[in-house]
Write a protein that holds these residues in place. Sequence first.
Motif, PDB file in Angstrom:
ATOM      1  N   GLU A 252       9.167  41.193  10.231  1.00  8.13           N
ATOM      2  CA  GLU A 252       7.849  41.650  10.633  1.00  8.13           C
ATOM      3  C   GLU A 252       7.612  41.301  12.090  1.00  8.13           C
ATOM      4  OE1 GLU A 252       4.806  39.710   8.404  1.00  8.13           O
ATOM      5  OE2 GLU A 252       5.064  37.791   9.424  1.00  8.13           O
ATOM      6  N   LEU A 253       6.713  42.051  12.708  1.00  8.88           N
ATOM      7  CA  LEU A 253       6.238  41.732  14.048  1.00  8.88           C
ATOM      8  C   LEU A 253       4.804  41.246  13.919  1.00  8.88           C
ATOM      9  CD1 LEU A 253       6.562  41.757  17.148  1.00  8.88           C
ATOM     10  CD2 LEU A 253       5.587  44.060  17.108  1.00  8.88           C
ATOM     11  N   ARG A 254       4.566  40.064  14.423  1.00 11.10           N
ATOM     12  CA  ARG A 254       3.216  39.519  14.423  1.00 11.10           C
ATOM     13  C   ARG A 254       2.571  39.872  15.755  1.00 11.10           C
ATOM     14  NH1 ARG A 254       5.016  33.698  11.700  1.00 11.10           N
ATOM     15  NH2 ARG A 254       5.705  34.627   9.718  1.00 11.10           N
ATOM     16  N   ALA A 255       1.936  41.038  15.775  1.00 10.26           N
ATOM     17  CA  ALA A 255       1.411  41.616  17.010  1.00 10.26           C
ATOM     18  C   ALA A 255       0.031  41.049  17.315  1.00 10.26           C
ATOM     19  CB  ALA A 255       1.332  43.139  16.886  1.00 10.26           C
ATOM     20  N   GLN A 256      -0.131  40.592  18.561  1.00  9.99           N
ATOM     21  CA  GLN A 256      -1.416  40.089  19.017  1.00  9.99           C
ATOM     22  C   GLN A 256      -2.278  41.260  19.485  1.00  9.99           C
ATOM     23  OE1 GLN A 256      -2.538  36.927  19.086  1.00  9.99           O
ATOM     24  NE2 GLN A 256      -0.673  35.839  18.469  1.00  9.99           N
ATOM     25  N   MET A 257      -3.490  41.366  18.942  1.00 14.14           N
ATOM     26  CA  MET A 257      -4.393  42.463  19.290  1.00 14.14           C
ATOM     27  C   MET A 257      -5.800  41.942  19.499  1.00 14.14           C
ATOM     28  SD  MET A 257      -3.314  45.643  16.864  1.00 14.14           S
ATOM     29  CE  MET A 257      -1.664  46.333  16.899  1.00 14.14           C
ATOM     30  N   SER A 258      -6.542  42.666  20.316  1.00 13.84           N
ATOM     31  CA  SER A 258      -7.951  42.319  20.510  1.00 13.84           C
ATOM     32  C   SER A 258      -8.733  42.661  19.245  1.00 13.84           C
ATOM     33  CB  SER A 258      -8.516  43.089  21.705  1.00 13.84           C
ATOM     34  OG  SER A 258      -8.561  44.481  21.423  1.00 13.84           O
ATOM     35  N   GLU A 259      -9.888  42.032  19.127  1.00 12.41           N
ATOM     36  CA  GLU A 259     -10.698  42.297  17.938  1.00 12.41           C
ATOM     37  C   GLU A 259     -11.178  43.737  17.890  1.00 12.41           C
ATOM     38  OE1 GLU A 259     -14.304  39.986  17.970  1.00 12.41           O
ATOM     39  OE2 GLU A 259     -14.099  39.606  20.106  1.00 12.41           O
ATOM     40  N   PRO A 291      -7.493  38.004   8.864  1.00 11.17           N
ATOM     41  CA  PRO A 291      -8.891  37.904   8.444  1.00 11.17           C
ATOM     42  C   PRO A 291      -9.752  37.115   9.423  1.00 11.17           C
ATOM     43  CG  PRO A 291      -7.554  36.339   7.222  1.00 11.17           C
ATOM     44  CD  PRO A 291      -6.600  37.126   8.078  1.00 11.17           C
ATOM     45  N   ILE A 292      -9.135  36.460  10.418  1.00 10.12           N
ATOM     46  CA  ILE A 292      -9.890  35.673  11.384  1.00 10.12           C
ATOM     47  C   ILE A 292      -9.451  36.070  12.797  1.00 10.12           C
ATOM     48  CG2 ILE A 292     -10.206  33.722   9.822  1.00 10.12           C
ATOM     49  CD1 ILE A 292      -7.923  32.316  11.296  1.00 10.12           C
ATOM     50  N   ILE A 293     -10.322  35.775  13.762  1.00 10.18           N
ATOM     51  CA  ILE A 293     -10.064  36.012  15.180  1.00 10.18           C
ATOM     52  C   ILE A 293     -10.046  34.665  15.886  1.00 10.18           C
ATOM     53  CG2 ILE A 293     -10.906  37.091  17.301  1.00 10.18           C
ATOM     54  CD1 ILE A 293      -9.911  39.087  15.282  1.00 10.18           C
ATOM     55  N   ASP A 294      -9.056  34.455  16.741  1.00  8.65           N
ATOM     56  CA  ASP A 294      -8.985  33.214  17.494  1.00  8.65           C
ATOM     57  C   ASP A 294     -10.179  33.123  18.434  1.00  8.65           C
ATOM     58  OD1 ASP A 294      -7.933  31.711  20.159  1.00  8.65           O
ATOM     59  OD2 ASP A 294      -6.935  30.904  18.369  1.00  8.65           O
ATOM     60  N   SER A 297      -8.863  33.018  22.429  1.00 11.22           N
ATOM     61  CA  SER A 297      -8.253  34.218  23.007  1.00 11.22           C
ATOM     62  C   SER A 297      -8.953  35.505  22.604  1.00 11.22           C
ATOM     63  CB  SER A 297      -6.781  34.300  22.602  1.00 11.22           C
ATOM     64  OG  SER A 297      -6.653  34.450  21.190  1.00 11.22           O
ATOM     65  N   ARG A 298      -9.818  35.446  21.597  1.00  7.27           N
ATOM     66  CA  ARG A 298     -10.500  36.630  21.057  1.00  7.27           C
ATOM     67  C   ARG A 298      -9.501  37.666  20.568  1.00  7.27           C
ATOM     68  NH1 ARG A 298     -14.587  34.453  19.669  1.00  7.27           N
ATOM     69  NH2 ARG A 298     -15.225  36.527  19.017  1.00  7.27           N
ATOM     70  N   GLN A 299      -8.413  37.186  19.983  1.00  8.76           N
ATOM     71  CA  GLN A 299      -7.387  38.069  19.451  1.00  8.76           C
ATOM     72  C   GLN A 299      -7.079  37.712  18.005  1.00  8.76           C
ATOM     73  OE1 GLN A 299      -4.068  37.703  22.226  1.00  8.76           O
ATOM     74  NE2 GLN A 299      -4.674  39.602  23.226  1.00  8.76           N
ATOM     75  N   GLY A 300      -6.532  38.703  17.308  1.00  2.44           N
ATOM     76  CA  GLY A 300      -6.069  38.506  15.944  1.00  2.44           C
ATOM     77  C   GLY A 300      -4.659  39.043  15.806  1.00  2.44           C
ATOM     78  N   ILE A 301      -4.090  38.893  14.623  1.00  2.96           N
ATOM     79  CA  ILE A 301      -2.705  39.283  14.391  1.00  2.96           C
ATOM     80  C   ILE A 301      -2.646  40.435  13.403  1.00  2.96           C
ATOM     81  CG2 ILE A 301      -0.474  38.536  13.503  1.00  2.96           C
ATOM     82  CD1 ILE A 301      -1.083  35.753  14.475  1.00  2.96           C
ATOM     83  N   ALA A 302      -1.907  41.462  13.792  1.00  2.00           N
ATOM     84  CA  ALA A 302      -1.558  42.554  12.876  1.00  2.00           C
ATOM     85  C   ALA A 302      -0.084  42.390  12.523  1.00  2.00           C
ATOM     86  CB  ALA A 302      -1.809  43.909  13.529  1.00  2.00           C
TER      87      ALA A 302
END
Length: 406
Positions: A252-259, A291-294, A297-302
């Motif tokens: 899997e790729l744990r992609a960092q994305m904005s909220e 389910p949560i946002i850091d 960094s205001r980012q989450g993981i897809a």
Amino acid sequence: MNYESSFGGDSITARSEDVHDVDTVQTAKSRRNRIIALVVVIALLIAGGIYFFGGKAETAAGEGASAGAGGSDSQAPAVTVIVPGSGNVERVINATGTLAARREMPVGIAGEGGQVIRVLVQPGDWVKTGQVLAIIDQDVQTQQARSLAAQIQVAQADSVLAQNELDRALQLVDRGFISKADVDRRRATRDSAVARVEVARAQLREAQERTGRLNIRAPEAGLVLERNVEPGQVVGGGSGVLFRLAARGEMELRAQMSEADLALLNVGVRAEVRPVGAGKSYEGQVWQLAPIIDATSRQGIARISLAYDKGLRPGGFASAAVISGSTQSPVLPESAVLSDDKGSYVYIVGKDNKVERRDVQTGAVTPRGIAIVGGINGQERVVLYAGGFLNPGETVRPQVQGRARS
């Protein structure tokens, strides 16, 4: 006599003056003829140039007259325009992240441990469910199992003897040689012997299970990622993780994305993942959204699931293009979209062939060009090239290139 001489001299002088006047007249005529000839040659050259390079003489004259009258549309610059129309445009979200096993399985000691004799796998090997990864010395456990097997035989012999005594007692009780109490005692002895046989068998099975748990086995089929044990090493319950497996080899790729981008995604959408240094991309799909946002960094993981491929290495860096949906939008080549401190814009040619600035909102960049999500509907004549040299309100001669493919 003097008179005649004087008269003769005047006559000669007069004739000389007449000859001089004639020469002057001829010289003037010759100069005029040369000037006329030069003008004619120049006129012929101009006419020939107009004919070969600018059209017929009368046409050039007409254009000159028009220019003298103040100009017309024929003098306006020609520009290429395009009517983009509207087509289906995929909305793409770009992100980066780290590759990892989708479900990582740490494997350690399940039994009491011992000294490792052999390690049977290497990182990168595929294993089946229950396959032995490492063998631990079992000499002591083997001898214990043999002892328990012998105890089963002793218990079985005792149970046979007890059964025979009970059978004889049942034959004698009817004749009155022994009492029923003796028969009951023999029956209890027989039952105890049978129970001891079962106990011995259970102890043997327990010992065999413990011996079987000494070997380190794969809990599930998958790919070996790490090996942290070597032959001769003594391992036990506190030895920690000896192997790491990727269940079924899935990555899997744990992609960092904005909220904001996460809000546009749904589980199951398609994605293309390209590891750094790889010459190709891999198809995957989003299987979990954070389910949560850091808070920092205001980012989450897809989390984007990927089938196993040797080009996918856990811990590596990769980029992803996630297809979050599609919209109907015009698409313009990059040459048609301009920008300044006010934002992005294009030039539109109106019905009167005058240039008009139109502010637009750009969307995703596709192989066909830039999607326009606001500002135009796709039916306008958009200047395709050289828009930076035009000014709003300027008259142009539009040349339609054709409707863009949707």
